[in-house]
Design a protein around this motif. Structure first.
Motif, PDB file in Angstrom:
ATOM      1  N   TYR A 214      14.688  23.294  -8.972  1.00 29.11           N
ATOM      2  CA  TYR A 214      14.194  21.993  -8.538  1.00 29.11           C
ATOM      3  C   TYR A 214      12.767  21.775  -8.990  1.00 29.11           C
ATOM      4  O   TYR A 214      12.382  20.661  -9.371  1.00 29.11           O
ATOM      5  CB  TYR A 214      14.280  21.848  -7.012  1.00 29.11           C
ATOM      6  CG  TYR A 214      15.673  21.894  -6.457  1.00 29.11           C
ATOM      7  CD1 TYR A 214      15.906  22.306  -5.149  1.00 29.11           C
ATOM      8  CD2 TYR A 214      16.782  21.500  -7.212  1.00 29.11           C
ATOM      9  CE1 TYR A 214      17.178  22.347  -4.617  1.00 29.11           C
ATOM     10  CE2 TYR A 214      18.052  21.542  -6.701  1.00 29.11           C
ATOM     11  CZ  TYR A 214      18.252  21.967  -5.405  1.00 29.11           C
ATOM     12  OH  TYR A 214      19.512  21.999  -4.881  1.00 29.11           O
ATOM     13  N   LEU A 215      11.983  22.829  -8.919  1.00 30.87           N
ATOM     14  CA  LEU A 215      10.598  22.692  -9.375  1.00 30.87           C
ATOM     15  C   LEU A 215      10.535  22.348 -10.853  1.00 30.87           C
ATOM     16  O   LEU A 215       9.713  21.541 -11.285  1.00 30.87           O
ATOM     17  CB  LEU A 215       9.820  23.983  -9.112  1.00 30.87           C
ATOM     18  CG  LEU A 215       9.344  24.187  -7.682  1.00 30.87           C
ATOM     19  CD1 LEU A 215       8.817  25.601  -7.486  1.00 30.87           C
ATOM     20  CD2 LEU A 215       8.260  23.176  -7.326  1.00 30.87           C
ATOM     21  N   LYS A 216      11.423  22.962 -11.625  1.00 37.62           N
ATOM     22  CA  LYS A 216      11.413  22.675 -13.061  1.00 37.62           C
ATOM     23  C   LYS A 216      11.814  21.233 -13.331  1.00 37.62           C
ATOM     24  O   LYS A 216      11.226  20.550 -14.180  1.00 37.62           O
ATOM     25  CB  LYS A 216      12.378  23.611 -13.800  1.00 37.62           C
ATOM     26  CG  LYS A 216      11.821  24.994 -14.014  1.00 37.62           C
ATOM     27  CD  LYS A 216      12.777  25.838 -14.838  1.00 37.62           C
ATOM     28  CE  LYS A 216      12.306  27.271 -14.926  1.00 37.62           C
ATOM     29  NZ  LYS A 216      13.350  28.161 -15.465  1.00 37.62           N
ATOM     30  N   ILE A 217      12.789  20.786 -12.605  1.00 31.90           N
ATOM     31  CA  ILE A 217      13.213  19.403 -12.801  1.00 31.90           C
ATOM     32  C   ILE A 217      12.077  18.459 -12.429  1.00 31.90           C
ATOM     33  O   ILE A 217      11.790  17.482 -13.136  1.00 31.90           O
ATOM     34  CB  ILE A 217      14.450  19.097 -11.931  1.00 31.90           C
ATOM     35  CG1 ILE A 217      15.657  19.879 -12.433  1.00 31.90           C
ATOM     36  CG2 ILE A 217      14.756  17.614 -11.939  1.00 31.90           C
ATOM     37  CD1 ILE A 217      16.846  19.728 -11.531  1.00 31.90           C
ATOM     38  N   LEU A 218      11.440  18.758 -11.343  1.00 34.05           N
ATOM     39  CA  LEU A 218      10.344  17.927 -10.867  1.00 34.05           C
ATOM     40  C   LEU A 218       9.216  17.893 -11.889  1.00 34.05           C
ATOM     41  O   LEU A 218       8.672  16.834 -12.200  1.00 34.05           O
ATOM     42  CB  LEU A 218       9.844  18.495  -9.533  1.00 34.05           C
ATOM     43  CG  LEU A 218       9.091  17.559  -8.606  1.00 34.05           C
ATOM     44  CD1 LEU A 218       9.958  16.364  -8.233  1.00 34.05           C
ATOM     45  CD2 LEU A 218       8.675  18.306  -7.348  1.00 34.05           C
ATOM     46  N   LYS A 219       8.904  19.036 -12.406  1.00 33.07           N
ATOM     47  CA  LYS A 219       7.813  19.104 -13.384  1.00 33.07           C
ATOM     48  C   LYS A 219       8.142  18.271 -14.615  1.00 33.07           C
ATOM     49  O   LYS A 219       7.315  17.487 -15.082  1.00 33.07           O
ATOM     50  CB  LYS A 219       7.556  20.558 -13.791  1.00 33.07           C
ATOM     51  CG  LYS A 219       6.450  20.679 -14.831  1.00 33.07           C
ATOM     52  CD  LYS A 219       6.586  21.935 -15.652  1.00 33.07           C
ATOM     53  CE  LYS A 219       5.623  21.864 -16.821  1.00 33.07           C
ATOM     54  NZ  LYS A 219       5.748  23.004 -17.721  1.00 33.07           N
ATOM     55  N   CYS A 220       9.350  18.465 -15.139  1.00 33.48           N
ATOM     56  CA  CYS A 220       9.682  17.746 -16.363  1.00 33.48           C
ATOM     57  C   CYS A 220       9.822  16.248 -16.129  1.00 33.48           C
ATOM     58  O   CYS A 220       9.648  15.457 -17.050  1.00 33.48           O
ATOM     59  CB  CYS A 220      10.964  18.307 -16.984  1.00 33.48           C
ATOM     60  SG  CYS A 220      10.702  19.939 -17.704  1.00 33.48           S
ATOM     61  N   ARG A 221      10.098  15.913 -14.920  1.00 33.85           N
ATOM     62  CA  ARG A 221      10.181  14.494 -14.624  1.00 33.85           C
ATOM     63  C   ARG A 221       8.791  13.884 -14.518  1.00 33.85           C
ATOM     64  O   ARG A 221       8.560  12.749 -14.941  1.00 33.85           O
ATOM     65  CB  ARG A 221      10.946  14.273 -13.317  1.00 33.85           C
ATOM     66  CG  ARG A 221      11.591  12.904 -13.237  1.00 33.85           C
ATOM     67  CD  ARG A 221      12.064  12.606 -11.872  1.00 33.85           C
ATOM     68  NE  ARG A 221      13.209  13.436 -11.480  1.00 33.85           N
ATOM     69  CZ  ARG A 221      13.827  13.296 -10.316  1.00 33.85           C
ATOM     70  NH1 ARG A 221      13.407  12.398  -9.429  1.00 33.85           N
ATOM     71  NH2 ARG A 221      14.846  14.063 -10.020  1.00 33.85           N
ATOM     72  N   ILE A 222       7.872  14.622 -13.956  1.00 26.18           N
ATOM     73  CA  ILE A 222       6.540  14.077 -13.701  1.00 26.18           C
ATOM     74  C   ILE A 222       5.597  14.348 -14.866  1.00 26.18           C
ATOM     75  O   ILE A 222       4.875  13.473 -15.315  1.00 26.18           O
ATOM     76  CB  ILE A 222       5.980  14.682 -12.399  1.00 26.18           C
ATOM     77  CG1 ILE A 222       6.772  14.115 -11.225  1.00 26.18           C
ATOM     78  CG2 ILE A 222       4.504  14.425 -12.259  1.00 26.18           C
ATOM     79  CD1 ILE A 222       6.421  14.711  -9.906  1.00 26.18           C
ATOM     80  N   VAL A 223       5.577  15.589 -15.329  1.00 30.14           N
ATOM     81  CA  VAL A 223       4.653  15.955 -16.401  1.00 30.14           C
ATOM     82  C   VAL A 223       5.474  16.414 -17.593  1.00 30.14           C
ATOM     83  O   VAL A 223       5.728  17.588 -17.775  1.00 30.14           O
ATOM     84  CB  VAL A 223       3.732  17.110 -15.951  1.00 30.14           C
ATOM     85  CG1 VAL A 223       2.652  17.343 -16.954  1.00 30.14           C
ATOM     86  CG2 VAL A 223       3.168  16.831 -14.584  1.00 30.14           C
ATOM     87  N   ALA A 224       5.880  15.497 -18.414  1.00 31.88           N
ATOM     88  CA  ALA A 224       6.704  15.859 -19.568  1.00 31.88           C
ATOM     89  C   ALA A 224       5.857  16.661 -20.546  1.00 31.88           C
ATOM     90  O   ALA A 224       4.829  16.216 -21.008  1.00 31.88           O
ATOM     91  CB  ALA A 224       7.243  14.598 -20.229  1.00 31.88           C
ATOM     92  N   GLU A 225       6.294  17.853 -20.853  1.00 33.85           N
ATOM     93  CA  GLU A 225       5.467  18.755 -21.681  1.00 33.85           C
ATOM     94  C   GLU A 225       6.313  19.526 -22.653  1.00 33.85           C
ATOM     95  O   GLU A 225       7.522  19.367 -22.713  1.00 33.85           O
ATOM     96  CB  GLU A 225       4.738  19.727 -20.760  1.00 33.85           C
ATOM     97  CG  GLU A 225       3.238  19.541 -20.768  1.00 33.85           C
ATOM     98  CD  GLU A 225       2.547  20.711 -20.105  1.00 33.85           C
ATOM     99  OE1 GLU A 225       1.417  20.515 -19.662  1.00 33.85           O
ATOM    100  OE2 GLU A 225       3.153  21.792 -20.061  1.00 33.85           O
ATOM    101  N   HIS A 226       5.660  20.441 -23.368  1.00 32.54           N
ATOM    102  CA  HIS A 226       6.388  21.213 -24.379  1.00 32.54           C
ATOM    103  C   HIS A 226       7.413  22.125 -23.739  1.00 32.54           C
ATOM    104  O   HIS A 226       8.368  22.527 -24.362  1.00 32.54           O
ATOM    105  CB  HIS A 226       5.421  22.054 -25.210  1.00 32.54           C
ATOM    106  CG  HIS A 226       4.692  23.090 -24.398  1.00 32.54           C
ATOM    107  ND1 HIS A 226       3.552  22.805 -23.694  1.00 32.54           N
ATOM    108  CD2 HIS A 226       4.961  24.394 -24.177  1.00 32.54           C
ATOM    109  CE1 HIS A 226       3.131  23.902 -23.089  1.00 32.54           C
ATOM    110  NE2 HIS A 226       3.966  24.879 -23.360  1.00 32.54           N
ATOM    111  N   GLY A 227       7.202  22.461 -22.473  1.00 33.59           N
ATOM    112  CA  GLY A 227       8.148  23.368 -21.845  1.00 33.59           C
ATOM    113  C   GLY A 227       9.443  22.680 -21.466  1.00 33.59           C
ATOM    114  O   GLY A 227      10.395  23.314 -21.062  1.00 33.59           O
ATOM    115  N   CYS A 228       9.482  21.366 -21.547  1.00 33.97           N
ATOM    116  CA  CYS A 228      10.677  20.649 -21.133  1.00 33.97           C
ATOM    117  C   CYS A 228      11.520  20.254 -22.343  1.00 33.97           C
ATOM    118  O   CYS A 228      10.975  19.874 -23.363  1.00 33.97           O
ATOM    119  CB  CYS A 228      10.280  19.376 -20.380  1.00 33.97           C
ATOM    120  SG  CYS A 228       9.406  19.754 -18.854  1.00 33.97           S
TER     121      CYS A 228
END
Lengths: 228, 563
Positions: A214-228
């Motif tokens: 869930y944290l990963k989904i949240l991160k990629c949704r909010i802060v789109a970055e190279h890790g996503c």
């Protein structure tokens, strides 16, 4: 006299700013944009929190497989639990679409609820681990580390939530954090107490995986970055 | 009618059954499996490629000889509702595909496969599956390797995650791994690329072909299959490198040549350093210079100490030692220090074995200093004074002479250059000795010397490597002083007359009848000359023997002896 005071105060200010970098445990001093302080970005916060959750899940997997080796050699019993996890009352999305359908606030709330629900059972687990004589001390240390980690991770996610609220990414309709614990039904904690060690491990392994995901989904949704 | 029909039917049925059973029996006798209830199937595994769907495969048991159908049933966690597999086709034979709608993550599935045929059914062991644990993605796609020219040439490998895996939303996190191999290599090299989707390979070998393949893994799951191999040809960019190597090679060859040249120049020094001349054996008490003096009696006088019978006409001649010491800058006294008979014996005895020349320390030091000052030291062997002169007890020995029983200072080259030969005081000799030595011929008749030596005690063989280093008796003055001087270069002729040639050295093999020496041919150091002394030798060269420093005897022509 005055000459000595000025560098001294600068030094103190510097220290206060440096203090911010020990993020998860301490409250950020410069959170409200004081000049001269450097606060970490939301992306950094997310990365730290995700790393933390990954480590937590790794620990829980190790402990689970250790437990299986020592106590449950029979293959029939693996993976089979007789009752629900005590966190079953928390409605968690069980698929990608479901998770993506949830609002950011709700997702954050789910994470926090999960983390809150595990604080007591894990300390209980650690205590019962200490009583097991044939369980290795390494596993005992892992159990202790795990219960600490849950606490730290919860604090970290709270910080992230605060930051998100600050940046206006999520609305302030998020329930107050203290209420997440209060909303837990009393039966849940008593249920947790009656679970066996193996069941606790099994449930926690799953829940820590949920939190990480869930944290990963949240991160990629909010802060789109190279890790996503 | 109907009854009959039924009867016939029943009979047929019975017959058929009998026939069937017969066939069964026949089949069994022939070794074929007969009809039986199906064997127990076995669930192999379940895999999810993207954590959104999953597939389970099973292995059928024995079919029992009858058409068998397989059914997959599953139960979800904490629910007793049994569902059947939604899709048997998509994933192929003996498989069950769960699509998105039927897949729940973080939920435990309890799966069973049932095989059924006409005679019965068989159920597999149940398997518990949680999709979060069984993720195995497809291999990465679009793997490309390209040559890139940066500072140097390097290979860049790029790839895409598998199509179905959703990494963009953060649902799956994939880490990648490469295998790289040169075409002629046998083994692959592993590289771990982490989360990135490209990788650089630096310094590829020129003129070779590289093969690369990639695979991926979710953070908690299984490695995928390897992708298709990508190839790249690396051009031959070596010439630039080769020139560097050539430059290096040329430079090192140059340095090496210089080194060898320097070594050749300093050959002598190097040789002296690495292979110091070895002192040769010497016959006890055998004075090689006496040989040159055509006084065969004296030769054997030297051997008195060893128990040889002295010649009859040299009864009370004793070998004495004349010490030659040199004082270049200053004049000093010089006198013969005659030793008594006993001393002679001792001295002779002391000269056994090696190359004892007894050059006193002072002399050696002075020589060293002078050489260093002059800077023209060319010799590598020390100058020794050889001369055993008969003497009596008249002369007072020099105080410094008493201590000089040192081995020949071969390491301290003694060179008396021409320029420094002035100012030396003449050597004082005993008159008797001189007369016996020379047969009363005046020494000064032969004035070759232009410098003089200071002698204190003169023992040993005066060795020179160059003509200028020979010591010759210049004259004998009234006080019975023998004046010596080193041989000047222009007097090399005389030496040559003496037959001193560098290369015709012979070795003494034995002494016969007390006065005959048997020689054998041998090699010797080319720079060793036997010092001669005295003009009589020069005037009357005869074939005589001169013993070199290392025991080898040098032959030279000497005219008939004057005595």
């Amino acid at each position: 006299m005055s000459k000595n005071v000025r560098p001294g105060s600068l030094f103190v200010l510097l220290l206060m700013c440096l203090d911010l970098h020990t993020l998860v445990e301490s409250a950020p001093i410069c959170a409200h944009g004081h000049t001269g302080c450097h606060s970490p970005t939301l992306s950094d916060l997310f990365d730290r929190v995700i790393q933390h959750s990954a480590r937590m899940h790794g620990l829980s997997s190790d402990l689970h497989s250790d437990f299986e080796q020592y106590f449950l050699p029979s293959r029939n019993q693996i993976g089979r639990i007789n009752r629900k996890c005590h966190t079953a009352y928390i409605l968690t999305p069980n698929g990608k679409e479901n998770a993506q359908r949830l609002a950011r606030e709700e997702l954050t709330e789910v994470i926090l609820k999960l983390l809150a629900a595990w604080r007591d059972p894990l300390s209980q687990f650690h205590r019962s681990m200490a009583r097991h004589e044939d369980f290795t001390s390494i596993s005992g240390n892992k159990a202790l580390e795990m219960s600490d980690m849950v606490h730290q991770l919860k604090n970290g996610v709270e910080k992230v939530a605060e930051k998100m609220q600050l940046l206006g990414m999520i609305s302030n309709s998020l329930m107050s954090l203290s209420s997440t614990e209060a909303l837990a039904p009393h039966s849940a904690s008593s249920e947790a107490r009656s679970m066996s060690d193996y069941e606790l491990l099994y449930c926690f392994r799953r829940d820590s995986n949920k939190v990480q995901n869930y944290l990963k989904i949240l991160k990629c949704r909010i802060v789109a970055e190279h890790g996503c | 009618m109907e009854k009959g029909f039924a009867r016939v039917w029943r009979k047929t049925g019975t017959r058929l059954t009998l026939l069937y059973l017969l066939l069964l029996l026949v089949g069994r006798m022939n070794g074929e499996a007969g009809v039986a209830p199906p064997g127990k199937p076995r669930l192999i595994n379940c895999r999810s490629p993207e954590k959104e769907t999953f597939t389970c495969w099973w292995e059928p048991g024995s079919s029992g000889g009858l058409p068998t159908s397989y059914t997959l049933f599953y139960r979800k966690e904490n629910s007793d509702v049994v569902y059947e597999c939604p899709d048997y086709i998509t994933a192929g034979d003996n498989s069950c595909f769960f699509d998105k709608n039927h897949t729940s993550i973080w939920v435990n599935y309890n799966i069973t496969v049932v095989a059924q045929n006409a005679l019965g059914n068989a159920s597999s062991d149940p398997m518990d599956v949680d999709v979060m644990n069984i993720v195995q993605p497809h291999h990465p796609e679009n793997v490309t390797v390209t040559l890139m020219q940066g500072e140097n040439l390097y290979l860049q490998v790029k790839w895409q995650p598998p199509r179905m895996a959703d990494t963009r939303s953060g649902w799956i996190t994939l880490t990648y791994e490469l295998l790289v191999k040169r075409e002629e290599d046998d083994e692959w090299e592993e590289y771990f690329a982490g989360l990135q989707k490209q990788y650089q390979l630096f310094s590829p070998h020129p003129g070779e072909t590289y093969m690369v393949k990639v695979r991926c893994k979710p953070d908690h799951g299984y490695w995928s299959e390897w992708s298709a191999t990508a190839y790249v040809d690396v051009p031959d960019y070596l010439p630039r490198e080769r020139s560097v190597w050539m430059l290096l090679a040329v430079f090192s060859a140059f340095v090496f040549l210089i080194f060898m040249w320097v070594l050749a120049l300093k050959k002598n020094r190097v040789k002296h350093c690495l292979l110091p001349p070895v002192p040769g054996p010497k016959i006890k008490g055998f004075d090689s210079c006496l040989l040159k003096m055509e006084k065969s009696e004296e030769i054997f006088n030297g051997l008195i100490g060893l128990g040889f019978r002295p010649p009859s006409d040299s009864g009370d001649l004793l070998v004495d030692y004349l010490e030659v010491s040199e004082s270049i800058q200053s004049e000093s006294r010089h006198s013969l220090s005659p030793n008594g008979k006993d001393q002679v014996k001792d001295s002779v005895a002391d000269h056994s074995g090696g190359h004892l020349c007894d050059v006193p320390a002072i002399l050696a030091e002075k020589c060293n200093k002078e050489m260093e000052a002059q800077g023209d030291v060319q010799t590598e062997e020390s100058l020794e004074t050889v001369g055993h002169l008969a003497g009596n007890d008249n002369h007072t020995p020099n105080p410094s002479a008493a201590s000089s029983n040192q081995p020949c200072v071969q390491e301290s080259p003694y060179h008396v250059p021409e320029e420094s030969k002035q100012g030396l005081d003449p050597v004082t000799w005993d008159n008797d000795e001189l007369s016996s030595y020379r047969g009363n011929a005046p020494v000064h008749g032969k004035s070759h010397f232009n410098s003089e030596y200071v002698t204190e005690r003169w023992q040993g063989c005066l060795q020179v490597t160059k003509p200028t280093e020979y010591v010759e008796v210049q004259k004998v003055n009234q006080e019975n002083t023998l004046i010596l001087k080193p041989k000047a270069e222009e007097e090399m002729e005389d030496f040559l007359q003496l037959g001193l040639r560098g290369q015709d050295y012979s070795k003494v093999s034995e002494l016969v009848n007390d006065h005959i020496l048997l020689l054998e041919r041998g090699s010797t150091t080319p720079n060793t000359y036997c010092g001669s002394l005295g003009s009589p030798v020069q005037q009357q060269p005869k074939q005589t023997l001169c013993q070199g420093p290392n025991g080898y005897v040098e032959t030279f022509t000497v005219q008939s002896s004057s005595y």
